[in-house]
Design a protein around this motif. Structure first.
Motif, PDB file in Angstrom:
ATOM      1  N   ARG A  27       0.868  -1.176   0.000  1.00 26.43           N
ATOM      2  CA  ARG A  27       0.000   0.000   0.000  1.00 26.43           C
ATOM      3  C   ARG A  27       0.903   1.224   0.000  1.00 26.43           C
ATOM      4  O   ARG A  27       1.876   1.277   0.721  1.00 26.43           O
ATOM      5  N   ILE A  28       0.537   2.188  -0.824  1.00 25.93           N
ATOM      6  CA  ILE A  28       1.246   3.462  -0.860  1.00 25.93           C
ATOM      7  C   ILE A  28       0.304   4.484  -0.242  1.00 25.93           C
ATOM      8  O   ILE A  28      -0.900   4.476  -0.495  1.00 25.93           O
ATOM      9  N   TYR A  29       0.843   5.368   0.554  1.00 29.96           N
ATOM     10  CA  TYR A  29       0.022   6.383   1.213  1.00 29.96           C
ATOM     11  C   TYR A  29       0.186   7.717   0.503  1.00 29.96           C
ATOM     12  O   TYR A  29       1.302   8.157   0.234  1.00 29.96           O
ATOM     13  N   PHE A  30      -0.948   8.334   0.200  1.00 28.72           N
ATOM     14  CA  PHE A  30      -0.964   9.661  -0.405  1.00 28.72           C
ATOM     15  C   PHE A  30      -1.769  10.594   0.483  1.00 28.72           C
ATOM     16  O   PHE A  30      -2.587  10.164   1.299  1.00 28.72           O
ATOM     17  N   ALA A  31      -1.555  11.876   0.314  1.00 24.55           N
ATOM     18  CA  ALA A  31      -2.232  12.881   1.131  1.00 24.55           C
ATOM     19  C   ALA A  31      -3.684  13.029   0.676  1.00 24.55           C
ATOM     20  O   ALA A  31      -3.982  13.005  -0.518  1.00 24.55           O
ATOM     21  N   SER A  32      -4.554  13.201   1.649  1.00 22.83           N
ATOM     22  CA  SER A  32      -5.967  13.494   1.385  1.00 22.83           C
ATOM     23  C   SER A  32      -6.408  14.536   2.401  1.00 22.83           C
ATOM     24  O   SER A  32      -5.648  14.904   3.298  1.00 22.83           O
ATOM     25  N   ASP A  52      11.497  -5.524  -2.902  1.00 26.94           N
ATOM     26  CA  ASP A  52      12.581  -6.365  -2.406  1.00 26.94           C
ATOM     27  C   ASP A  52      13.380  -5.685  -1.302  1.00 26.94           C
ATOM     28  O   ASP A  52      14.111  -6.336  -0.574  1.00 26.94           O
ATOM     29  N   GLU A  53      13.248  -4.363  -1.223  1.00 25.09           N
ATOM     30  CA  GLU A  53      13.961  -3.592  -0.199  1.00 25.09           C
ATOM     31  C   GLU A  53      13.194  -2.296   0.046  1.00 25.09           C
ATOM     32  O   GLU A  53      12.351  -1.884  -0.754  1.00 25.09           O
ATOM     33  N   LEU A  54      13.491  -1.664   1.167  1.00 27.85           N
ATOM     34  CA  LEU A  54      12.790  -0.423   1.523  1.00 27.85           C
ATOM     35  C   LEU A  54      12.938   0.666   0.469  1.00 27.85           C
ATOM     36  O   LEU A  54      12.017   1.437   0.235  1.00 27.85           O
ATOM     37  N   ASN A  55      14.082   0.736  -0.175  1.00 28.26           N
ATOM     38  CA  ASN A  55      14.315   1.789  -1.155  1.00 28.26           C
ATOM     39  C   ASN A  55      13.387   1.703  -2.362  1.00 28.26           C
ATOM     40  O   ASN A  55      13.197   2.696  -3.067  1.00 28.26           O
ATOM     41  N   ASP A  56      12.765   0.549  -2.602  1.00 27.99           N
ATOM     42  CA  ASP A  56      11.795   0.425  -3.694  1.00 27.99           C
ATOM     43  C   ASP A  56      10.586   1.326  -3.476  1.00 27.99           C
ATOM     44  O   ASP A  56       9.908   1.712  -4.426  1.00 27.99           O
ATOM     45  N   VAL A  57      10.309   1.651  -2.231  1.00 27.88           N
ATOM     46  CA  VAL A  57       9.165   2.491  -1.882  1.00 27.88           C
ATOM     47  C   VAL A  57       9.259   3.867  -2.543  1.00 27.88           C
ATOM     48  O   VAL A  57       8.259   4.431  -2.974  1.00 27.88           O
ATOM     49  N   PHE A  58      10.459   4.403  -2.624  1.00 32.69           N
ATOM     50  CA  PHE A  58      10.621   5.754  -3.150  1.00 32.69           C
ATOM     51  C   PHE A  58      10.203   5.841  -4.614  1.00 32.69           C
ATOM     52  O   PHE A  58       9.607   6.825  -5.041  1.00 32.69           O
ATOM     53  N   GLU A  96      16.753  14.946  -4.006  1.00 32.91           N
ATOM     54  CA  GLU A  96      17.873  14.051  -4.280  1.00 32.91           C
ATOM     55  C   GLU A  96      17.437  12.647  -3.908  1.00 32.91           C
ATOM     56  O   GLU A  96      16.299  12.418  -3.528  1.00 32.91           O
ATOM     57  N   ASN A  97      18.333  11.720  -3.995  1.00 33.93           N
ATOM     58  CA  ASN A  97      17.997  10.331  -3.672  1.00 33.93           C
ATOM     59  C   ASN A  97      17.768  10.149  -2.181  1.00 33.93           C
ATOM     60  O   ASN A  97      18.634  10.456  -1.379  1.00 33.93           O
ATOM     61  N   PHE A  98      16.609   9.618  -1.848  1.00 35.20           N
ATOM     62  CA  PHE A  98      16.324   9.220  -0.483  1.00 35.20           C
ATOM     63  C   PHE A  98      16.776   7.770  -0.343  1.00 35.20           C
ATOM     64  O   PHE A  98      16.781   7.014  -1.306  1.00 35.20           O
ATOM     65  N   SER A  99      17.108   7.374   0.866  1.00 38.91           N
ATOM     66  CA  SER A  99      17.414   5.972   1.128  1.00 38.91           C
ATOM     67  C   SER A  99      16.906   5.617   2.519  1.00 38.91           C
ATOM     68  O   SER A  99      16.760   6.481   3.371  1.00 38.91           O
ATOM     69  N   ALA A 100      16.625   4.329   2.697  1.00 35.84           N
ATOM     70  CA  ALA A 100      16.093   3.881   3.985  1.00 35.84           C
ATOM     71  C   ALA A 100      16.736   2.564   4.384  1.00 35.84           C
ATOM     72  O   ALA A 100      17.044   1.723   3.546  1.00 35.84           O
TER      73      ALA A 100
END
Length: 164
Positions: free
Chosen positions: A42-47, A62-68, A92-96
């Motif tokens: 699930r992806i969360y968007f603003a409402s 496969d990894e947290l960074n796929d979320v971005f 810039e690139n986010f990472s988690a």
């Protein structure tokens, strides 16, 4: 002593015989019972009512960074028409990374001064969902810390951003 005891017993019997006053109804179908955490990403968007999760059936991470990548793609046209928006802007690139449910986001260019803003809620809830799917962490145990342009914010839990 016999008279008060007899009166009390009579009152108790009268109440028991009268019932509670609620009339019986037929069987009502409440639908299928929930079976735990919903499946899939699930992806969360603003409402207008805070972050709202939308399913991404068939999407695996496969990894947290796929979320971005999923956040950058934004809501579909139908989701935008339904009032959803992506407020997370990645300069810039986010990472988690995650360690036993503690997620740390390295977010260059992201300002953490307003901790309850909708973009933070989007980021926290989406990463929390990914952590649950990837590592089996209980949703109420996931904590997300954001390291941004102006310092560190958090840890946050998704439920802090969800309105009831």
């Amino acid at each position: 002593m016999t008279r008060p005891l007899t009166a009390l017993l009579c009152c108790a019997l009268a109440l028991a015989a009268a019932g509670c006053g609620i009339r019986p109804t037929g069987v009502t179908d409440g639908g299928t019972a929930p079976s735990g955490i919903s499946q899939g990403m699930r992806i969360y968007f603003a409402s207008d009512n805070g972050p709202r999760g939308v399913p991404r059936p068939g999407v695996t991470i496969d990894e947290l960074n796929d979320v971005f990548k999923l956040l950058i793609a934004g809501p579909t046209a139908e989701e935008r028409a339904d009032g959803l928006a992506n407020l997370v802007h990645m300069e810039e690139n986010f990472s988690a990374t995650a360690d036993h449910g503690n997620v740390t986001v390295n977010a260059p260019g992201y300002f953490t001064a307003s901790p309850q803003d909708p973009a933070t809620g989007q980021l926290v809830c989406t990463l929390a969902r990914a952590e649950v799917l990837l590592h089996g962490t209980r949703p109420d145990k996931v904590q997300v810390t954001i390291v941004g342009e102006d310092g560190r914010a958090g840890p946050y839990q998704c439920q802090q951003f969800l309105r009831r």
